[in-house]
Write a protein that holds these residues in place. Structure first.
Motif, mmCIF file in Angstrom:
data_model
loop_
_atom_site.group_PDB
_atom_site.id
_atom_site.type_symbol
_atom_site.label_atom_id
_atom_site.label_comp_id
_atom_site.label_asym_id
_atom_site.label_seq_id
_atom_site.Cartn_x
_atom_site.Cartn_y
_atom_site.Cartn_z
ATOM 1 N N GLN A 103 0.828 -1.211 0.000
ATOM 2 C CA GLN A 103 0.000 0.000 0.000
ATOM 3 C C GLN A 103 0.861 1.260 0.000
ATOM 4 O O GLN A 103 0.587 2.218 -0.719
ATOM 5 C CB GLN A 103 -0.900 0.016 1.240
ATOM 6 C CG GLN A 103 -2.039 -0.999 1.159
ATOM 7 C CD GLN A 103 -2.878 -1.022 2.429
ATOM 8 O OE1 GLN A 103 -2.733 -0.149 3.285
ATOM 9 N NE2 GLN A 103 -3.751 -2.005 2.544
ATOM 10 N N PHE A 104 1.918 1.239 0.826
ATOM 11 C CA PHE A 104 2.801 2.400 0.888
ATOM 12 C C PHE A 104 3.425 2.689 -0.475
ATOM 13 O O PHE A 104 3.439 3.836 -0.935
ATOM 14 C CB PHE A 104 3.905 2.193 1.936
ATOM 15 C CG PHE A 104 5.046 3.140 1.743
ATOM 16 C CD1 PHE A 104 4.942 4.460 2.160
ATOM 17 C CD2 PHE A 104 6.198 2.731 1.085
ATOM 18 C CE1 PHE A 104 5.974 5.357 1.937
ATOM 19 C CE2 PHE A 104 7.226 3.618 0.852
ATOM 20 C CZ PHE A 104 7.117 4.933 1.279
ATOM 21 N N VAL A 105 3.975 1.653 -1.110
ATOM 22 C CA VAL A 105 4.704 1.827 -2.368
ATOM 23 C C VAL A 105 3.786 2.386 -3.452
ATOM 24 O O VAL A 105 4.169 3.283 -4.209
ATOM 25 C CB VAL A 105 5.352 0.486 -2.795
ATOM 26 C CG1 VAL A 105 5.793 0.514 -4.253
ATOM 27 C CG2 VAL A 105 6.529 0.166 -1.884
ATOM 28 N N TYR B 151 4.644 6.142 -5.085
ATOM 29 C CA TYR B 151 4.981 6.425 -6.483
ATOM 30 C C TYR B 151 3.865 7.178 -7.200
ATOM 31 O O TYR B 151 4.136 7.975 -8.106
ATOM 32 C CB TYR B 151 5.364 5.147 -7.238
ATOM 33 C CG TYR B 151 6.661 4.561 -6.737
ATOM 34 C CD1 TYR B 151 7.840 5.307 -6.750
ATOM 35 C CD2 TYR B 151 6.723 3.276 -6.221
ATOM 36 C CE1 TYR B 151 9.028 4.788 -6.273
ATOM 37 C CE2 TYR B 151 7.912 2.740 -5.747
ATOM 38 C CZ TYR B 151 9.059 3.498 -5.769
ATOM 39 O OH TYR B 151 10.241 2.989 -5.292
ATOM 40 N N THR B 152 2.630 6.945 -6.818
ATOM 41 C CA THR B 152 1.539 7.740 -7.395
ATOM 42 C C THR B 152 1.741 9.212 -7.042
ATOM 43 O O THR B 152 1.609 10.098 -7.905
ATOM 44 C CB THR B 152 0.176 7.257 -6.857
ATOM 45 O OG1 THR B 152 0.009 5.884 -7.212
ATOM 46 C CG2 THR B 152 -0.969 8.070 -7.445
ATOM 47 N N ARG C 80 7.389 2.375 -12.653
ATOM 48 C CA ARG C 80 6.695 1.083 -12.805
ATOM 49 C C ARG C 80 7.403 0.090 -11.896
ATOM 50 O O ARG C 80 8.587 -0.210 -12.103
ATOM 51 C CB ARG C 80 6.814 0.567 -14.239
ATOM 52 C CG ARG C 80 6.063 1.402 -15.245
ATOM 53 C CD ARG C 80 6.254 0.803 -16.626
ATOM 54 N NE ARG C 80 5.661 1.636 -17.664
ATOM 55 C CZ ARG C 80 5.997 1.573 -18.944
ATOM 56 N NH1 ARG C 80 6.922 0.721 -19.339
ATOM 57 N NH2 ARG C 80 5.404 2.346 -19.823
ATOM 58 N N THR C 81 6.697 -0.420 -10.909
ATOM 59 C CA THR C 81 7.345 -1.351 -9.980
ATOM 60 C C THR C 81 7.306 -2.774 -10.560
ATOM 61 O O THR C 81 6.286 -3.229 -11.065
ATOM 62 C CB THR C 81 6.655 -1.336 -8.600
ATOM 63 O OG1 THR C 81 5.270 -1.645 -8.756
ATOM 64 C CG2 THR C 81 6.767 0.035 -7.962
ATOM 65 N N PHE D 77 13.586 1.245 1.457
ATOM 66 C CA PHE D 77 12.968 2.092 2.474
ATOM 67 C C PHE D 77 12.988 1.364 3.812
ATOM 68 O O PHE D 77 12.851 0.135 3.847
ATOM 69 C CB PHE D 77 11.478 2.339 2.180
ATOM 70 C CG PHE D 77 11.155 3.055 0.906
ATOM 71 C CD1 PHE D 77 11.145 4.446 0.866
ATOM 72 C CD2 PHE D 77 10.798 2.351 -0.241
ATOM 73 C CE1 PHE D 77 10.796 5.113 -0.306
ATOM 74 C CE2 PHE D 77 10.451 3.014 -1.409
ATOM 75 C CZ PHE D 77 10.450 4.398 -1.444
ATOM 76 N N THR D 78 13.114 2.116 4.899
ATOM 77 C CA THR D 78 12.566 1.608 6.150
ATOM 78 C C THR D 78 11.415 2.531 6.527
ATOM 79 O O THR D 78 11.496 3.756 6.383
ATOM 80 C CB THR D 78 13.571 1.548 7.316
ATOM 81 O OG1 THR D 78 13.899 2.859 7.745
ATOM 82 C CG2 THR D 78 14.838 0.790 6.931
ATOM 83 N N LEU D 79 10.309 1.910 6.946
ATOM 84 C CA LEU D 79 9.158 2.649 7.461
ATOM 85 C C LEU D 79 9.137 2.496 8.970
ATOM 86 O O LEU D 79 9.419 1.426 9.499
ATOM 87 C CB LEU D 79 7.847 2.091 6.896
ATOM 88 C CG LEU D 79 7.699 2.005 5.380
ATOM 89 C CD1 LEU D 79 6.272 1.551 5.031
ATOM 90 C CD2 LEU D 79 8.009 3.329 4.714
ATOM 91 N N ALA D 80 8.782 3.578 9.668
ATOM 92 C CA ALA D 80 8.591 3.534 11.122
ATOM 93 C C ALA D 80 7.233 4.158 11.426
ATOM 94 O O ALA D 80 6.610 4.773 10.549
ATOM 95 C CB ALA D 80 9.709 4.288 11.830
ATOM 96 N N GLN D 81 6.767 3.991 12.644
ATOM 97 C CA GLN D 81 5.467 4.554 13.033
ATOM 98 C C GLN D 81 5.669 5.749 13.949
ATOM 99 O O GLN D 81 6.463 5.690 14.892
ATOM 100 C CB GLN D 81 4.624 3.500 13.763
ATOM 101 C CG GLN D 81 3.868 2.586 12.831
ATOM 102 C CD GLN D 81 3.028 1.571 13.578
ATOM 103 O OE1 GLN D 81 3.567 0.721 14.278
ATOM 104 N NE2 GLN D 81 1.722 1.652 13.445
#
Lengths: 125, 125
Positions: free
Chosen positions: B11-13, B17-18, B65-66, B103-107
């Motif tokens: 969902q994040f990706v 990119y959008t 484009r992934t 990426f690393t994602l954190a909250q």
């Protein structure tokens, strides 16, 4: 810290691929039981499963050539994120494959850096 | 947790990119002041510097484009590591460039996932 992360990453990457290309079973020392590996679309966890996966890959001779190694400290410096891009020469093939590999390194109780996360992907043009 | 990490990553990706391809300045909401970006060989940190870097990249139109999105939980699930591979179409060019992005994602305190680490590299065959 950025410079330190980059230095640790550069040394790690050199050691990792030298070991990978000469004696894959020795990679065991770089993982822990909490480590995770994604190799293409396979996910495994823990030292034993990771080493089994890496040593059972169906090629005899491998040569990794790194094109870039970029590193950043993670979470205030307790870990390091590394993105490697490069090329892989497999067995007698003369056409190298492009790859990208992301690692996070963490430190164990003795201060040794180990691979906490490892994601390897071939990159197709 | 792996499935959850993969779901959050996917969902994040898509959102990332959008947003990147339609309105880069809106990426500000995905970073925090502790975030770091490596874009090719440039390193910047903090929301303002990251957005300035991303919005000043010398191309008008972009399309990501992934090809693959792989994710793993980091440090017991407090963070997520993502490796994306894909292709980038720039302006009027018809030949896409290959890229890899980690990426690393954190909250944050409110539970929202944000980009803690971001490393983007073009991959040359």
């Amino acid at each position: 810290m950025n410079n330190n992360a980059q230095e640790i990453a550069t040394q790690f990457v050199q050691h990792y691929y030298t070991t990978f290309d000469t004696n894959r079973s020795q990679l065991a020392g770089l993982y822990r039981d909490t480590s995770a590996l994604t190799f293409e679309t396979s996910q495994v966890a823990g030292v034993a499963s990771i080493v089994e996966k890496l040593t059972s890959l169906p090629f005899e001779r491998l040569q990794h050539r790194t094109s870039s190694v970029e590193a950043q400290p993670v979470a205030g410096g307790s870990a390091i994120l590394i993105l490697v891009t490069g090329q892989l020469l497999v067995d007698q093939e003369s056409n190298p494959l492009s790859f990208a590999q992301a690692f996070t390194l963490a430190q164990d109780a003795s201060g040794q850096w180990y691979v906490a996360n490892d994601i390897f992907k071939l990159v197709y043009a």
